[in-house]
Design a protein around this motif. Sequence first.
Motif, PDB file in Angstrom:
ATOM      1  N   LYS A   1       0.915  -1.037   0.083  1.00  0.00           N
ATOM      2  CA  LYS A   1       0.149  -0.103   0.037  1.00  0.00           C
ATOM      3  C   LYS A   1       0.999   1.150  -0.064  1.00  0.00           C
ATOM      4  O   LYS A   1       1.855   1.215   0.577  1.00  0.00           O
ATOM      5  CB  LYS A   1      -0.771  -0.062   1.282  1.00  0.00           C
ATOM      6  N   GLY A   2       0.456   2.124  -0.883  1.00  0.00           N
ATOM      7  CA  GLY A   2       1.266   3.644  -0.785  1.00  0.00           C
ATOM      8  C   GLY A   2       2.348   3.470  -1.667  1.00  0.00           C
ATOM      9  O   GLY A   2       3.083   4.354  -1.848  1.00  0.00           O
ATOM     10  N   GLN A   3       2.727   2.251  -2.300  1.00  0.00           N
ATOM     11  CA  GLN A   3       3.561   2.397  -3.099  1.00  0.00           C
ATOM     12  C   GLN A   3       3.693   1.600  -4.506  1.00  0.00           C
ATOM     13  O   GLN A   3       2.552   0.852  -4.651  1.00  0.00           O
ATOM     14  CB  GLN A   3       4.998   1.548  -2.559  1.00  0.00           C
ATOM     15  N   LYS A   4       4.180   2.120  -5.668  1.00  0.00           N
ATOM     16  CA  LYS A   4       4.182   1.352  -6.889  1.00  0.00           C
ATOM     17  C   LYS A   4       5.548   0.709  -7.103  1.00  0.00           C
ATOM     18  O   LYS A   4       6.710   1.581  -6.877  1.00  0.00           O
ATOM     19  CB  LYS A   4       3.724   2.397  -8.070  1.00  0.00           C
ATOM     20  N   SER A   5       5.636  -0.038  -8.112  1.00  0.00           N
ATOM     21  CA  SER A   5       6.719  -0.668  -8.432  1.00  0.00           C
ATOM     22  C   SER A   5       7.115  -1.077  -9.866  1.00  0.00           C
ATOM     23  O   SER A   5       6.051  -1.304 -10.486  1.00  0.00           O
ATOM     24  CB  SER A   5       7.220  -1.979  -7.628  1.00  0.00           C
ATOM     25  N   LYS A   6       8.260  -0.909 -10.336  1.00  0.00           N
ATOM     26  CA  LYS A   6       8.442  -1.139 -11.801  1.00  0.00           C
ATOM     27  C   LYS A   6       9.877  -2.248 -11.842  1.00  0.00           C
ATOM     28  O   LYS A   6      10.702  -2.112 -11.056  1.00  0.00           O
ATOM     29  CB  LYS A   6       9.037   0.066 -12.418  1.00  0.00           C
ATOM     30  N   LEU A   7       9.510  -3.170 -12.515  1.00  0.00           N
ATOM     31  CA  LEU A   7      10.654  -4.367 -12.606  1.00  0.00           C
ATOM     32  C   LEU A   7      10.904  -4.930 -14.055  1.00  0.00           C
ATOM     33  O   LEU A   7       9.964  -4.756 -14.869  1.00  0.00           O
ATOM     34  CB  LEU A   7      10.332  -5.390 -11.548  1.00  0.00           C
TER      35      LEU A   7
END
Length: 335
Positions: free
Chosen positions: A129-135
């Motif tokens: 929650k509260g974060q986004k991620s790129k991988l």
Amino acid sequence: MKFSENDIEKFFSGKLSEKEAKEFLTWLHSREGEKVFNSRIDYLWKNQIEGDHVKKGVDQHTANDIQMLNQRGSDRKVNAAPSIYFKIAASFLAIFTISYLLFLNKPIWSNENQIVDISPKEILKSAPKGQKSKLTLPDGSMVFLNAESSIKFMDDFKVNRTIHLSGEAFFEVAEDKDHPFKVITDKLVTTALGTSFNIKAYENSSKIEVSLASGKVKIADVSRDSQIEINPGEGISYQPKLGELELQKVDIQSILNWKEGILQFEKLPLPKVIEILERWYGVDIEIKGSNHSQKIKCTGTFKPNEYLSNVLDVLGHSIEFDYEINGKNITLNFK
């Protein structure tokens, strides 16, 4: 590969590589290896007898026996010693075997009979929650994870391009015609070769949404053996309980706003807005003073990565509520 007595110490001190250790044990059981091994045992045995006699001392009876053996010549020695040598050799061989197991952690068999655990291992990637991620995936594909989302895949992903998704993610798939790219969400399987698409499939949601940005994907309901192909600008809405694949036109830019940190609501019920805000900012929101909050709908678009307080200011002015922020706890007080 040839070995010598010096390699015995290297083996016990762990100075041989795994390959060298395996070759060493194979050599040890050869005729040449047995000869060197027996020579080493003979040397160690003689030094042990002499050492015990000189340094530690032995009882008189044992000392006399050793002296008698020395006086009776080599033939007597050869006949008297073998049984003792064999016992020592057996002990050393047991030590070699145990050392090998500890060193390599695998059975002493030929390559054909070795049992090695080569099963793929699961990999989990998530955005709380509260974060986004790129991988970047092992095959070169890109994944953008929205808040409170996760994917699971195996470490042999280059040949088994299958992902299990919980939450929302946007995929930019690297083309590989020999290995289709599959995303599994509940009963739905989305398959692509080289394309980009968005899937929204949160656990507490009643539906799964797939939206295509480029290329072409095939979406299949494995429980009902039904499938559909969609083109860019199209999407499907799927309700697992009903098992229906509903084709629809979509505004892909609007759907992908979350990737750019843009919040957008279009006549969205307040409970859904609260759910999105909690996920987006990693907070808990409580509503007080309104019996009609379920019927309220919100519309608005906010600039990238807008502060929560600014979002609440706009919404509060629009649907008339005040708010209090206490750390991660938010209270909305309707007038």
